[in-house]
Design a protein around this motif. Structure first.
Motif, PDB file in Angstrom:
ATOM      1  N   UNK A  12       7.219  -3.155   2.774  1.00 57.25           N
ATOM      2  CA  UNK A  12       6.138  -2.499   1.668  1.00 57.25           C
ATOM      3  C   UNK A  12       5.966  -3.404   0.608  1.00 57.25           C
ATOM      4  N   UNK A  13       5.057  -3.434  -0.061  1.00 58.74           N
ATOM      5  CA  UNK A  13       4.645  -4.296  -1.219  1.00 58.74           C
ATOM      6  C   UNK A  13       5.064  -3.720  -2.397  1.00 58.74           C
ATOM      7  N   UNK A  14       5.857  -4.271  -3.329  1.00 56.87           N
ATOM      8  CA  UNK A  14       6.353  -3.730  -4.380  1.00 56.87           C
ATOM      9  C   UNK A  14       5.302  -3.293  -5.521  1.00 56.87           C
ATOM     10  N   UNK A  29      -2.651  -8.017   4.761  1.00 59.86           N
ATOM     11  CA  UNK A  29      -3.132  -6.859   5.586  1.00 59.86           C
ATOM     12  C   UNK A  29      -2.482  -5.435   5.282  1.00 59.86           C
ATOM     13  N   UNK A  30      -2.923  -4.653   4.710  1.00 58.57           N
ATOM     14  CA  UNK A  30      -2.616  -3.462   4.234  1.00 58.57           C
ATOM     15  C   UNK A  30      -2.783  -2.463   5.397  1.00 58.57           C
ATOM     16  N   UNK A  81      -2.258   2.924  -1.291  1.00 55.97           N
ATOM     17  CA  UNK A  81      -1.117   3.640  -1.675  1.00 55.97           C
ATOM     18  C   UNK A  81       0.046   2.965  -1.539  1.00 55.97           C
ATOM     19  N   UNK A  82       1.129   3.448  -2.435  1.00 56.92           N
ATOM     20  CA  UNK A  82       2.534   2.602  -2.332  1.00 56.92           C
ATOM     21  C   UNK A  82       3.153   2.693  -1.006  1.00 56.92           C
ATOM     22  N   UNK A  83       2.846   3.812  -0.289  1.00 57.47           N
ATOM     23  CA  UNK A  83       3.694   3.615   1.035  1.00 57.47           C
ATOM     24  C   UNK A  83       2.937   2.726   2.255  1.00 57.47           C
ATOM     25  N   UNK A  84       1.868   1.999   1.732  1.00 58.02           N
ATOM     26  CA  UNK A  84       1.129   1.099   2.941  1.00 58.02           C
ATOM     27  C   UNK A  84       2.057  -0.105   3.349  1.00 58.02           C
ATOM     28  N   UNK A  85       1.966   0.104   4.692  1.00 58.60           N
ATOM     29  CA  UNK A  85       2.652  -1.154   5.358  1.00 58.60           C
ATOM     30  C   UNK A  85       2.113  -2.606   5.215  1.00 58.60           C
TER      31      UNK A  85
END
Length: 392
Positions: A251-253, A284-285, A260-264
């Motif tokens: 996860x990107x901080x 890439x998200x 979205x915050x929970x994107x991989x």
């Protein structure tokens, strides 16, 4: 063979004694000091054969009376070695040794025995590990001169300045940064291609058929880095030895506002399997726990250049001749890609090959050298993919 010797003798004498000065054979010195003119490559005799081998010859000061009569030894001023060179691999065999007099006239000539050629071409693992190509050597200079007759004895190979590793010019890249990560990779690869063209290093052959559907585990973990596993199921090879593959980054901080915050997050890389060059080109998200792409952005080019330049200061585990010599992410990925083109048979990373005399033909000269080259190219196919992967 006598007729060949006769033609060689007459051509040499006619050039040396009768031709105008401007048409006389050209000699390219390859050593300094007082003997610089004695140590020279005979440029006018160089010839590229249809099988890709280079016929070349070099002149040296006479060093030994072994094998010559007393009269021949007394008249001999230079030793003259004829050889065949494979400029792709740097492998070569001497084919004949002659004595020349002070005026470069032939005194005597004898062909090189197959047993002596085997000593040159049958390489053990330690020999292979020590082999450097391109290298600052007379053999490399002969190859360079065959491509550009104006090349000087002080010509240099960037590849050989670093123990057989290629030294990218990151300063030139930094002076004019590409706009994105993909452009950075292409600029670095173009540097290598330009140098390779001068040094006769081979390009991958045009990619063959498309590899079949991938059936293995979707993610590849190298060592204990499970968190940074590689998406092997999505690996692509569009030709030219470049593979494209994404690495899991968690996860990107601080994700972009639209994500979205929970994107991989996955970092997409391009890897040149000829050299091990590995460049992150995009971030890439993906929607959490899915394959739905939300956003792709370029990696920060300046930071990437800084990292690559810093990493290049260490000892590389990859050479253009041997490929990966130590296990690592790029090595595992390139070997896995190559295996998909080789019926699933993977070369163990760090594998050193030998050129076993038992595997070489009974003939001498060109057949011997071509067989050794084939052995080297087969080793190279173990880390440079030869088919299309993951493309329609």
């Amino acid at each position: 063979m006598a007729s060949h010797q006769g033609r060689w003798w007459w051509s040499l004498c006619l050039f040396a004694a009768a031709a105008p000065a401007a048409e006389r054979p050209q000699w390219l010195p390859f050593m300094g000091g007082e003997t610089s003119q004695a140590h020279a490559i005979h440029l006018s005799t160089q010839k590229l054969r249809p099988d890709g081998l280079l016929e070349s010859a070099s002149r040296y000061p006479r060093t030994s009376a072994a094998g010559w009569t007393a009269e021949q030894h007394q008249r001999g001023w230079y030793e003259y070695l004829e050889r065949l060179i494979d400029c792709e691999s740097g492998l070569y065999v001497d084919t004949a040794l002659s004595l020349l007099d002070r005026d470069n006239h032939l005194v005597a000539r004898r062909e090189t025995r197959r047993d002596d050629q085997l000593q040159q071409i049958a390489l053990t693992r330690s020999d292979v590990a020590a082999h450097r190509w391109p290298s600052h050597s007379e053999i490399w200079l002969a190859c360079a001169a065959s491509r550009d007759p104006a090349v000087g004895a002080d010509a240099r190979s960037t590849m050989s300045d670093n123990g057989g590793h290629y030294a990218y010019d990151f300063e030139a890249i930094g002076a004019s940064l590409p706009s994105d990560g993909n452009g950075l990779y292409e600029r670095l690869r173009a540097q290598y291609d330009a140098e390779r063209a001068r040094d006769s290093m081979p390009s991958p052959q045009p990619a063959g058929p498309v590899a079949g559907p991938y059936k293995g585990a979707p993610w590849l973990t190298v060592g204990d880095h499970e968190a940074g596993a590689w998406h092997l199921a999505g690996l692509r090879h569009r030709g030219g030895g470049t593979i494209e593959v994404a690495q899991r980054a968690g996860r990107d901080r601080q994700p972009p506002p639209a994500v979205p915050d929970d994107a991989d997050l996955r970092i997409e890389h391009k890897i040149d399997c000829r050299t091990g060059l590995t460049v992150p080109i995009a971030r890439a998200y993906y929607a959490a726990d899915s394959e739905r792409l939300l956003l792709r952005t370029s990696t920060p080019v300046f930071d990437t250049v800084q990292t690559l330049a810093h990493d290049a200061q260490g000892v590389s585990a990859w050479t253009p001749w041997l490929g990966p010599t130590l296990p690592g992410d790029a090595a595992a990925l390139c070997v896995a890609a190559a295996a998909r083109c080789n019926g699933g048979k993977a070369q163990a990373p760090g594998t050193l090959f030998e050129i076993d005399p038992e595997d070489l033909p009974a003939a001498s000269g060109a057949p011997l050298l071509l067989a050794a080259r084939a052995r080297w190219l087969a080793h190279r196919d173990g880390f440079v993919p030869t088919c299309l992967i993951g493309v329609p």
